[in-house]
Write a protein that holds these residues in place. Structure first.
Motif, PDB file in Angstrom:
ATOM      1  N   ALA A  19     -27.920  27.769  21.924  1.00 22.05           N
ATOM      2  CA  ALA A  19     -29.255  28.196  22.360  1.00 22.05           C
ATOM      3  C   ALA A  19     -30.091  28.514  21.123  1.00 22.05           C
ATOM      4  CB  ALA A  19     -29.138  29.427  23.255  1.00 22.05           C
ATOM      5  N   PRO A  20     -30.668  27.470  20.493  1.00 22.49           N
ATOM      6  CA  PRO A  20     -31.410  27.679  19.243  1.00 22.49           C
ATOM      7  C   PRO A  20     -32.575  28.661  19.445  1.00 22.49           C
ATOM      8  CG  PRO A  20     -31.205  25.327  19.772  1.00 22.49           C
ATOM      9  CD  PRO A  20     -30.695  26.074  20.944  1.00 22.49           C
ATOM     10  N   GLU A  21     -32.708  29.620  18.528  1.00 24.85           N
ATOM     11  CA  GLU A  21     -33.732  30.652  18.654  1.00 24.85           C
ATOM     12  C   GLU A  21     -35.127  30.049  18.460  1.00 24.85           C
ATOM     13  OE1 GLU A  21     -31.142  30.559  16.686  1.00 24.85           O
ATOM     14  OE2 GLU A  21     -29.974  32.411  16.799  1.00 24.85           O
ATOM     15  N   PRO A  22     -36.033  30.216  19.448  1.00 25.08           N
ATOM     16  CA  PRO A  22     -37.375  29.642  19.350  1.00 25.08           C
ATOM     17  C   PRO A  22     -38.132  30.111  18.104  1.00 25.08           C
ATOM     18  CG  PRO A  22     -36.977  30.448  21.584  1.00 25.08           C
ATOM     19  CD  PRO A  22     -35.813  30.879  20.761  1.00 25.08           C
ATOM     20  N   GLU A  23     -37.899  31.376  17.670  1.00 28.50           N
ATOM     21  CA  GLU A  23     -38.665  31.850  16.493  1.00 28.50           C
ATOM     22  C   GLU A  23     -38.241  31.089  15.231  1.00 28.50           C
ATOM     23  OE1 GLU A  23     -36.845  33.537  18.866  1.00 28.50           O
ATOM     24  OE2 GLU A  23     -35.594  34.724  17.527  1.00 28.50           O
ATOM     25  N   ILE A  24     -36.966  30.718  15.160  1.00 28.42           N
ATOM     26  CA  ILE A  24     -36.515  29.967  13.983  1.00 28.42           C
ATOM     27  C   ILE A  24     -37.034  28.526  14.069  1.00 28.42           C
ATOM     28  CG2 ILE A  24     -34.484  29.130  12.718  1.00 28.42           C
ATOM     29  CD1 ILE A  24     -33.068  31.694  13.610  1.00 28.42           C
ATOM     30  N   LEU A  25     -36.959  27.952  15.263  1.00 34.67           N
ATOM     31  CA  LEU A  25     -37.497  26.603  15.464  1.00 34.67           C
ATOM     32  C   LEU A  25     -38.975  26.563  15.078  1.00 34.67           C
ATOM     33  CD1 LEU A  25     -35.888  25.714  18.911  1.00 34.67           C
ATOM     34  CD2 LEU A  25     -35.292  24.724  16.692  1.00 34.67           C
ATOM     35  N   ASN A  26     -39.687  27.657  15.403  1.00 36.74           N
ATOM     36  CA  ASN A  26     -41.113  27.740  15.093  1.00 36.74           C
ATOM     37  C   ASN A  26     -41.406  27.556  13.618  1.00 36.74           C
ATOM     38  OD1 ASN A  26     -43.065  27.867  16.995  1.00 36.74           O
ATOM     39  ND2 ASN A  26     -42.655  30.021  17.501  1.00 36.74           N
ATOM     40  N   GLN A  27     -40.552  28.136  12.773  1.00 34.32           N
ATOM     41  CA  GLN A  27     -40.760  27.996  11.325  1.00 34.32           C
ATOM     42  C   GLN A  27     -40.644  26.534  10.933  1.00 34.32           C
ATOM     43  OE1 GLN A  27     -39.556  30.787   8.604  1.00 34.32           O
ATOM     44  NE2 GLN A  27     -39.057  32.402  10.085  1.00 34.32           N
ATOM     45  N   GLY A  28     -39.674  25.841  11.567  1.00 35.33           N
ATOM     46  CA  GLY A  28     -39.533  24.409  11.322  1.00 35.33           C
ATOM     47  C   GLY A  28     -40.755  23.648  11.812  1.00 35.33           C
ATOM     48  N   CYS A  29     -41.203  23.982  13.010  1.00 34.72           N
ATOM     49  CA  CYS A  29     -42.349  23.279  13.597  1.00 34.72           C
ATOM     50  C   CYS A  29     -43.606  23.464  12.755  1.00 34.72           C
ATOM     51  CB  CYS A  29     -42.610  23.781  15.015  1.00 34.72           C
ATOM     52  SG  CYS A  29     -41.279  23.347  16.139  1.00 34.72           S
ATOM     53  N   ASP A  30     -43.823  24.691  12.270  1.00 31.57           N
ATOM     54  CA  ASP A  30     -45.015  24.950  11.445  1.00 31.57           C
ATOM     55  C   ASP A  30     -45.014  24.034  10.217  1.00 31.57           C
ATOM     56  OD1 ASP A  30     -45.877  26.813  13.211  1.00 31.57           O
ATOM     57  OD2 ASP A  30     -45.307  28.578  12.008  1.00 31.57           O
ATOM     58  N   ASN A  71     -36.446   0.503   2.535  1.00 33.55           N
ATOM     59  CA  ASN A  71     -35.362   0.895   3.436  1.00 33.55           C
ATOM     60  C   ASN A  71     -35.923   1.765   4.568  1.00 33.55           C
ATOM     61  OD1 ASN A  71     -32.950   1.472   4.659  1.00 33.55           O
ATOM     62  ND2 ASN A  71     -31.982   2.431   2.887  1.00 33.55           N
ATOM     63  N   PRO A  72     -36.024   1.202   5.785  1.00 35.11           N
ATOM     64  CA  PRO A  72     -36.737   1.881   6.873  1.00 35.11           C
ATOM     65  C   PRO A  72     -36.000   3.099   7.426  1.00 35.11           C
ATOM     66  CG  PRO A  72     -35.711  -0.132   7.669  1.00 35.11           C
ATOM     67  CD  PRO A  72     -35.469  -0.095   6.192  1.00 35.11           C
ATOM     68  N   LEU A  73     -36.744   3.941   8.135  1.00 32.86           N
ATOM     69  CA  LEU A  73     -36.217   5.209   8.637  1.00 32.86           C
ATOM     70  C   LEU A  73     -36.013   5.153  10.154  1.00 32.86           C
ATOM     71  CD1 LEU A  73     -38.701   7.526   6.715  1.00 32.86           C
ATOM     72  CD2 LEU A  73     -36.379   6.870   6.029  1.00 32.86           C
ATOM     73  N   ILE A  74     -35.142   6.021  10.652  1.00 32.08           N
ATOM     74  CA  ILE A  74     -34.944   6.152  12.095  1.00 32.08           C
ATOM     75  C   ILE A  74     -35.912   7.202  12.633  1.00 32.08           C
ATOM     76  CG2 ILE A  74     -33.311   6.828  13.912  1.00 32.08           C
ATOM     77  CD1 ILE A  74     -31.031   5.896  12.036  1.00 32.08           C
ATOM     78  N   VAL A  75     -36.593   6.870  13.728  1.00 29.99           N
ATOM     79  CA  VAL A  75     -37.480   7.830  14.382  1.00 29.99           C
ATOM     80  C   VAL A  75     -36.705   8.501  15.514  1.00 29.99           C
ATOM     81  CG1 VAL A  75     -39.601   8.102  15.729  1.00 29.99           C
ATOM     82  CG2 VAL A  75     -39.541   6.515  13.776  1.00 29.99           C
ATOM     83  N   HIS A  76     -36.715   9.839  15.506  1.00 36.02           N
ATOM     84  CA  HIS A  76     -36.002  10.621  16.519  1.00 36.02           C
ATOM     85  C   HIS A  76     -36.993  11.179  17.529  1.00 36.02           C
ATOM     86  CE1 HIS A  76     -33.345  10.370  13.080  1.00 36.02           C
ATOM     87  NE2 HIS A  76     -32.336  10.843  13.786  1.00 36.02           N
ATOM     88  N   VAL A  77     -36.645  11.066  18.813  1.00 36.38           N
ATOM     89  CA  VAL A  77     -37.481  11.642  19.865  1.00 36.38           C
ATOM     90  C   VAL A  77     -36.575  12.431  20.819  1.00 36.38           C
ATOM     91  CG1 VAL A  77     -39.292   9.871  19.747  1.00 36.38           C
ATOM     92  CG2 VAL A  77     -37.340   9.539  21.276  1.00 36.38           C
ATOM     93  N   ALA A  78     -37.203  13.291  21.658  1.00 36.48           N
ATOM     94  CA  ALA A  78     -36.421  14.155  22.543  1.00 36.48           C
ATOM     95  C   ALA A  78     -36.176  13.517  23.892  1.00 36.48           C
ATOM     96  CB  ALA A  78     -37.115  15.494  22.726  1.00 36.48           C
ATOM     97  N   ALA A 139     -34.042  20.592  20.563  1.00 38.75           N
ATOM     98  CA  ALA A 139     -34.977  21.707  20.729  1.00 38.75           C
ATOM     99  C   ALA A 139     -36.112  21.624  19.712  1.00 38.75           C
ATOM    100  CB  ALA A 139     -34.233  23.033  20.595  1.00 38.75           C
ATOM    101  N   LEU A 140     -35.780  21.230  18.491  1.00 38.11           N
ATOM    102  CA  LEU A 140     -36.811  21.097  17.451  1.00 38.11           C
ATOM    103  C   LEU A 140     -37.807  20.004  17.837  1.00 38.11           C
ATOM    104  CD1 LEU A 140     -37.638  22.036  14.513  1.00 38.11           C
ATOM    105  CD2 LEU A 140     -36.353  20.051  13.690  1.00 38.11           C
ATOM    106  N   LEU A 141     -37.277  18.870  18.287  1.00 34.19           N
ATOM    107  CA  LEU A 141     -38.152  17.753  18.698  1.00 34.19           C
ATOM    108  C   LEU A 141     -39.051  18.171  19.865  1.00 34.19           C
ATOM    109  CD1 LEU A 141     -35.483  14.929  18.461  1.00 34.19           C
ATOM    110  CD2 LEU A 141     -37.664  14.934  17.207  1.00 34.19           C
ATOM    111  N   LYS A 142     -38.476  18.892  20.815  1.00 35.66           N
ATOM    112  CA  LYS A 142     -39.268  19.313  21.980  1.00 35.66           C
ATOM    113  C   LYS A 142     -40.325  20.312  21.574  1.00 35.66           C
ATOM    114  CE  LYS A 142     -36.222  18.326  25.797  1.00 35.66           C
ATOM    115  NZ  LYS A 142     -34.904  18.754  26.266  1.00 35.66           N
ATOM    116  N   GLN A 143     -39.896  21.287  20.767  1.00 36.03           N
ATOM    117  CA  GLN A 143     -40.834  22.354  20.428  1.00 36.03           C
ATOM    118  C   GLN A 143     -41.985  21.852  19.562  1.00 36.03           C
ATOM    119  OE1 GLN A 143     -38.988  26.116  20.242  1.00 36.03           O
ATOM    120  NE2 GLN A 143     -40.465  26.980  18.807  1.00 36.03           N
ATOM    121  N   CYS A 144     -41.732  20.927  18.639  1.00 43.88           N
ATOM    122  CA  CYS A 144     -42.845  20.475  17.790  1.00 43.88           C
ATOM    123  C   CYS A 144     -43.607  19.329  18.455  1.00 43.88           C
ATOM    124  CB  CYS A 144     -42.404  20.139  16.378  1.00 43.88           C
ATOM    125  SG  CYS A 144     -41.482  18.640  16.225  1.00 43.88           S
ATOM    126  N   GLY A 145     -42.998  18.672  19.443  1.00 45.65           N
ATOM    127  CA  GLY A 145     -43.715  17.634  20.179  1.00 45.65           C
ATOM    128  C   GLY A 145     -44.071  16.422  19.346  1.00 45.65           C
TER     129      GLY A 145
END
Ligand code: TXA
Ligand code: MG
Length: 332
Positions: A19-30, A71-78, A139-145
Motif C-alpha cells: 500500500a504505497p503511501e500517497p504522500e511519498i508518491l506525491n513527491q515523485g509526481c511533483d 535506443n528507444p524507451l519503453i512507455v509505462h501506463v497504468a 500507483a505512481l502511474l495512476k497518481q501522476c496520470g
C-alpha cells in the motif's frame, strides 16, 4: 551532461510495497510533472521514469544513463485505456497478449501516434508499451496520470538494478529521487514482443517465457543469435547488461576452467545453476528463482573485485533463455 544535473544527490525514500503511501508518491509526481526523473521499482527491475510526453524530460533519461539516442524507451501506463491515444492501431494479437499478461513483465510494440515524441522511440515509427504489475509502479502511474518512459535505472550497458541501492550506486549523482520498494520480484527485464507485423517476433527474452506467449499467438520468431550482425532491437546489442569485472560463460568443463585459473593465481568468482563449486554461488535449478537473484549476485561479485567471473550457462530450455541471453551479453 547539463550543469544542473551534476553533483546531484538522490534522495532515497522507502515506500510500502503493498500500500504505497500517497504522500511519498506525491513527491515523485511533483518531480515527474516538473519534467524531472524519478527511479521506481517495477516487478522486473528498477525503472528510471520521465514524462513520456515531454521531450525535454525524456532527454534527461538519455543524459543520465549515457544511452545512445537511437535506443528507444519503453512507455509505462497504468491501464489499457491509456494506450489508445499513444498508438495508431492495436492488432488482435496485441489485444490478446495484453489481456492475458498485463499487468506483467511483457512489453508490446505498437505503431506510434503523433503524441509520442520521436526522442522516446529513437526516431522510429513504433513505440514499446507495458503495464507493470508492481503496486508502487502502478500507483505512481495512476497518481501522476502520465505515461512514463522508463528504461532500467542503470548507466548504459551496465547491470540492471534490482534494489534501490543498485540505482543509487549507478545514478545517485544524476537524479533527484529513488523510490525504494525493496528488491524486485522477477529480477529480469520484461520480454519484448513485436506484434505490429504479420508474424509475432520476440525482440528480447525476458521474465515471461516465450512458450507462455506462444500458447496465445502461436509460433514466434526468435531473436537473432547473440553476436549476430543484424539486430532487430537496439537492446539486442551484443554487449549489454555487463558487470565491470570481465565475465566468461561456459557451456561445459566448468571445473577444468576454474582449476586452470586457480593455478594461474587468478581470483575467480563463480556462478552456477545446480553445480556445486567451492566458494561459488549456486543459483539453483529453478529458473524463476535464479532470475530473481542473478543481477543481485553479479552486482555483489563486482563489489568483490575478482579478476574474472566465470558463469556456467544454464540449459537452453525455454524458461532459461533470458538468463542465458543476459549472461552471453555480459560476456560479449
Ligand atoms: O522490464 C523492463 O522492461 C524494464 C522495466 C523498467 O520496465 N525496462 C527496460 O527498459 O528494461 P530498457 O530501456 O532497459 O530496455 C528496453 C528494451 C530495449 O531492448 C529496447 O531496444 C527495446 O526495449 N525497445 C524499446 N522500444 C522499442 C521499439 N520501438 N522497437 C523495438 N525495440 C524497442
Ligand atoms: Mg536496460
Amino acid at each position: 551532461m547539463k550543469l544542473s544535473q551534476k553533483n546531484m544527490t538522490a534522495k532515497v525514500m522507502k515506500i510500502d510495497n503493498v500500500a504505497p503511501e500517497p504522500e511519498i508518491l506525491n513527491q515523485g509526481c511533483d518531480l515527474l510533472n516538473a519534467g524531472e526523473l524519478v527511479a521506481f521499482p517495477t516487478e522486473t527491475v528498477y525503472g528510471l521514469g520521465a514524462n513520456a510526453l515531454n521531450p525535454q524530460a525524456v532527454k534527461k533519461i538519455y543524459e543520465a544513463k549515457g544511452r545512445p539516442s537511437q535506443n528507444p524507451l519503453i512507455v509505462h501506463v497504468a491501464e489499457w485505456e491509456a494506450i489508445t491515444p499513444l498508438v495508431r492501431s492495436i492488432s488482435q494479437r496485441a489485444k490478446k497478449l495484453a489481456e492475458t499478461f498485463w499487468p506483467g513483465p511483457l512489453t508490446l510494440i505498437f505503431p506510434k501516434s503523433e503524441l509520442i515524441p520521436d526522442i522516446v522511440t529513437g526516431g522510429g515509427d513504433t513505440v514499446a508499451i507495458r503495464i507493470p504489475s508492481h503496486p508502487v509502479a502502478l500507483a505512481l502511474l495512476k497518481q501522476c496520470g502520465l505515461p512514463l518512459a522508463a528504461p532500467s535505472a542503470n548507466r548504459s550497458n551496465a547491470l540492471s538494478p534490482t534494489t534501490a541501492q543498485h540505482v543509487l550506486e549507478s545514478l545517485g549523482d544524476r537524479i533527484p529521487l529513488i523510490l525504494d520498494g525493496g528488491p524486485t520480484q522477477q529480477g529480469i527485464e520484461s520480454t519484448v514482443v513485436d506484434v505490429s507485423t504479420t508474424s509475432p517476433k520476440i525482440l528480447r527474452y525476458g521474465a515471461l517465457p516465450v512458450s507462455e506467449i506462444e500458447k496465445h499467438v502461436g509460433p514466434c520468431e526468435r531473436p537473432a543469435r547473440v553476436g549476430a550482425s543484424t539486430l532487430p532491437s537496439p537492446g539486442m546489442l551484443a554487449k549489454h547488461y555487463s558487470p565491470i569485472t570481465p565475465l566468461e560463460c561456459v557451456e561445459e568443463n566448468l571445473m577444468e576452467l576454474v582449476a586452470d585459473y586457480a593455478q594461474q593465481g587468478l581470483r575467480i568468482g563463480v556462478v552456477t545453476f545446480g553445480t556445486e563449486v567451492p566458494n561459488g554461488v549456486n543459483l539453483g535449478t529453478q529458473a524463476q528463482e535464479a532470475g530473481r537473484k542473478l543481477y543481485e549476485v553479479l552486482h555483489e561479485l563486482d563489489r568483490q573485485k575478482f579478476d574474472r567471473i566465470v558463469a556456467e550457462l544454464p540449459p537452453p530450455w525455454d524458461e532459461w533463455l533470458a538468463i542465458r541471453d543476459r549472461l552471453q551479453r555480459a560476456s560479449a
